[in-house]
Design an enzyme around this catalytic site. Structure first.
Site, mmCIF file in Angstrom:
data_model
loop_
_atom_site.group_PDB
_atom_site.id
_atom_site.type_symbol
_atom_site.label_atom_id
_atom_site.label_comp_id
_atom_site.label_asym_id
_atom_site.label_seq_id
_atom_site.Cartn_x
_atom_site.Cartn_y
_atom_site.Cartn_z
ATOM 1 N N ARG A 102 0.909 -1.165 -0.042
ATOM 2 C CA ARG A 102 -0.066 0.068 0.002
ATOM 3 C C ARG A 102 0.873 1.092 0.080
ATOM 4 O O ARG A 102 1.714 1.452 0.936
ATOM 5 C CB ARG A 102 -0.994 0.091 1.155
ATOM 6 C CG ARG A 102 -1.601 1.234 1.567
ATOM 7 C CD ARG A 102 -2.679 1.616 2.379
ATOM 8 N NE ARG A 102 -3.732 0.708 2.040
ATOM 9 C CZ ARG A 102 -4.932 0.672 2.591
ATOM 10 N NH1 ARG A 102 -5.231 1.345 3.691
ATOM 11 N NH2 ARG A 102 -5.921 0.141 2.070
ATOM 12 N N HIS A 129 -7.420 0.941 -6.373
ATOM 13 C CA HIS A 129 -7.881 0.168 -5.034
ATOM 14 C C HIS A 129 -8.365 -1.498 -5.487
ATOM 15 O O HIS A 129 -9.459 -1.765 -5.012
ATOM 16 C CB HIS A 129 -8.540 0.713 -4.051
ATOM 17 C CG HIS A 129 -8.401 0.292 -2.543
ATOM 18 N ND1 HIS A 129 -7.936 -0.841 -2.192
ATOM 19 C CD2 HIS A 129 -9.047 0.603 -1.424
ATOM 20 C CE1 HIS A 129 -7.942 -1.098 -1.058
ATOM 21 N NE2 HIS A 129 -8.923 -0.152 -0.554
ATOM 22 N N GLN A 132 -10.344 -3.765 -3.006
ATOM 23 C CA GLN A 132 -11.308 -3.183 -2.519
ATOM 24 C C GLN A 132 -12.617 -3.539 -3.670
ATOM 25 O O GLN A 132 -13.580 -3.912 -3.177
ATOM 26 C CB GLN A 132 -11.443 -1.518 -1.994
ATOM 27 C CG GLN A 132 -12.688 -1.322 -1.608
ATOM 28 C CD GLN A 132 -13.125 -1.848 -0.432
ATOM 29 O OE1 GLN A 132 -12.188 -1.816 0.853
ATOM 30 N NE2 GLN A 132 -14.152 -2.349 -0.245
ATOM 31 N N ASP A 221 -17.193 7.688 -1.591
ATOM 32 C CA ASP A 221 -15.901 7.547 -0.523
ATOM 33 C C ASP A 221 -15.644 8.729 -0.083
ATOM 34 O O ASP A 221 -16.187 9.915 -0.454
ATOM 35 C CB ASP A 221 -14.786 7.138 -1.740
ATOM 36 C CG ASP A 221 -13.348 6.584 -0.946
ATOM 37 O OD1 ASP A 221 -13.461 6.485 0.284
ATOM 38 O OD2 ASP A 221 -12.404 6.657 -1.695
ATOM 39 N N ARG A 289 -13.677 -8.312 1.760
ATOM 40 C CA ARG A 289 -12.320 -8.096 1.597
ATOM 41 C C ARG A 289 -11.548 -9.482 2.207
ATOM 42 O O ARG A 289 -10.408 -9.777 1.240
ATOM 43 C CB ARG A 289 -11.563 -6.962 2.468
ATOM 44 C CG ARG A 289 -12.221 -5.554 2.171
ATOM 45 C CD ARG A 289 -11.676 -5.036 0.903
ATOM 46 N NE ARG A 289 -10.194 -5.023 0.560
ATOM 47 C CZ ARG A 289 -9.459 -4.000 1.187
ATOM 48 N NH1 ARG A 289 -9.987 -3.072 1.879
ATOM 49 N NH2 ARG A 289 -8.332 -4.200 1.117
HETATM 50 N N1 NVA Z 1 -9.920 6.900 -1.416
HETATM 51 C C1 NVA Z 1 -9.538 6.496 0.139
HETATM 52 C C2 NVA Z 1 -9.608 4.863 0.271
HETATM 53 C C3 NVA Z 1 -9.365 4.402 1.542
HETATM 54 C C4 NVA Z 1 -9.762 2.948 1.573
HETATM 55 C C5 NVA Z 1 -7.936 6.591 0.157
HETATM 56 O O1 NVA Z 1 -7.312 6.492 -0.593
HETATM 57 O O2 NVA Z 1 -7.517 7.397 1.445
HETATM 58 N N1 CP Z 2 -11.242 0.125 2.525
HETATM 59 C C1 CP Z 2 -9.857 -0.139 3.124
HETATM 60 O O1 CP Z 2 -9.055 -0.267 2.279
HETATM 61 O O2 CP Z 2 -9.715 0.148 4.278
HETATM 62 P P1 CP Z 2 -8.240 0.278 5.186
HETATM 63 O O3 CP Z 2 -7.680 1.601 4.695
HETATM 64 O O4 CP Z 2 -8.888 0.388 6.802
HETATM 65 O O5 CP Z 2 -7.386 -0.571 4.898
#
Ligand code: NVA
Ligand code: CP
Length: 303
Positions: A102, A129, A132, A221, A289
């Site tokens: 990540r 993502h 997800q 989101d 997930r």
């Molecule tokens: N768009 C959000 C998704 C978090 C799971 C981010 O990148 O912070």
């Molecule tokens: N939705 C998601 O990826 O959650 P986290 O940021 O908690 O991993």
């Protein structure tokens, strides 16, 4: 499929295989059927951004599969002190059987995969993502028994979630409608991809009502993603009116689902009322997930 870097790389058949395997993983877990297909295997998990769901679901998923996962924080590992991703990749390839990362730049993940001799899984970048959205597609298919021909509406920032939902939805034959303010559009590579799709419709509109009319699934989101914290106030203004509320939900198809990757900022992109009315679907999505990622781990890391 050698890695999972972005949904753009996957065919409709790849996605179908992941979703079918994910359903089987869920069935096995619920019925106590052993599925320790990755016995003795290790997954390195690199986190350069915060996480709750991704970290826990990958770690627990590896445990269920008979393997084990290691948490490597960007800050505490040598990555945080500037060791190049090229070297990290070659080192981890010698200890582990897979890498989940990540981070910020999609290019970093692509570079890691290019040099690694083991599968690389994208656990979120600024661009996309994929894990997800595989869970989202699994959840929708579970509830609606199909994906083809359904309408998915996304309201909010044209961010990593929007990018993956557009690609994943269209690849699965869903019509996708996105409402975002000017200047917050999805990535041009994704919009170019959408233009090439002939068996599902895509539209980019400016107002939430235009997007959600007759939708079977509404997704949103956060307005400020990780790394954009300093823009929070500017974004709060730009996204005023892009909240999923019960008035907006009246325009959707009866039985319309709501999905949110979480964490949610209730009162911003979604009201508490809509969130709680659809909490079962949203937390099923979070649970999925685990199952969807176990499918990805199995398909990429099995012998
Ligand atoms: N768009 C959000 C998704 C978090 C799971 C981010 O990148 O912070
Ligand atoms: N939705 C998601 O990826 O959650 P986290 O940021 O908690 O991993």
């Amino acid at each position: 499929m050698k890695h999972l870097l972005k949904l753009l790389d996957l065919s409709r058949e790849d996605i179908r295989q992941i979703l079918d395997t994910a359903d089987q993983m869920k069935y096995c877990l619920k019925h106590g059927i052993p599925h320790n297909y990755l016995q003795g295997k290790s997954l390195a998990m690199i986190f350069e951004k915060n996480s709750t769901r991704t970290r826990v679901s990958f770690e627990v998923g590896m445990y269920h599969l008979g393997g084990h996962a290691l948490f490597l924080s960007g800050k505490e590992s040598q990555i945080g002190r500037g060791e190049p991703v090229q070297d990290t990749s070659r080192v981890l390839s010698r200890y582990c059987n897979g890498i989940m990362i990540r981070t910020f730049a999609q290019d970093e993940v692509e570079e890691l995969a290019r040099l690694s001799s083991i599968p690389v899984i994208n656990g979120l970048t600024d661009f996309c993502h994929p894990c997800q959205v595989l869970a989202d597609l699994m959840t929708v298919r579970e509830k609606k028994a199909r994906l083809e021909g359904l309408k998915l509406a996304y309201v909010g920032d044209g961010n990593n979630m929007a990018n993956s939902l557009i690609v994943g939805g269209l690849k699965c034959g869903m019509d996708v409608s996105v409402a975002c303010p000017e200047g917050y559009e999805p990535d041009p590579r994704v919009l170019d991809f959408a233009k090439t799709v002939t068996d599902a419709k895509f539209e980019l509109v400016r107002t939430p009502p235009e997007a959600v009319v007759d939708a079977d699934v509404v997704v949103t989101d956060v307005w400020a993603s990780m790394g954009q914290e300093s823009e929070r106030e500017i974004r709060r203004k730009a996204f005023a009116g892009y909240c999923i509320d019960s008035e907006l939900m009246k325009l959707t198809h009866p039985g319309c689902m709501v999905q949110h990757c979480l964490p949610a900022h209730k009162g911003e992109e979604i009201t508490e009322e809509v969130f709680e009315a659809h909490a079962d679907e949203i937390f099923e999505e979070a649970e999925n997930r685990l199952h969807a990622q176990k499918a990805v781990l199995y398909l990429l890391m099995r012998d």
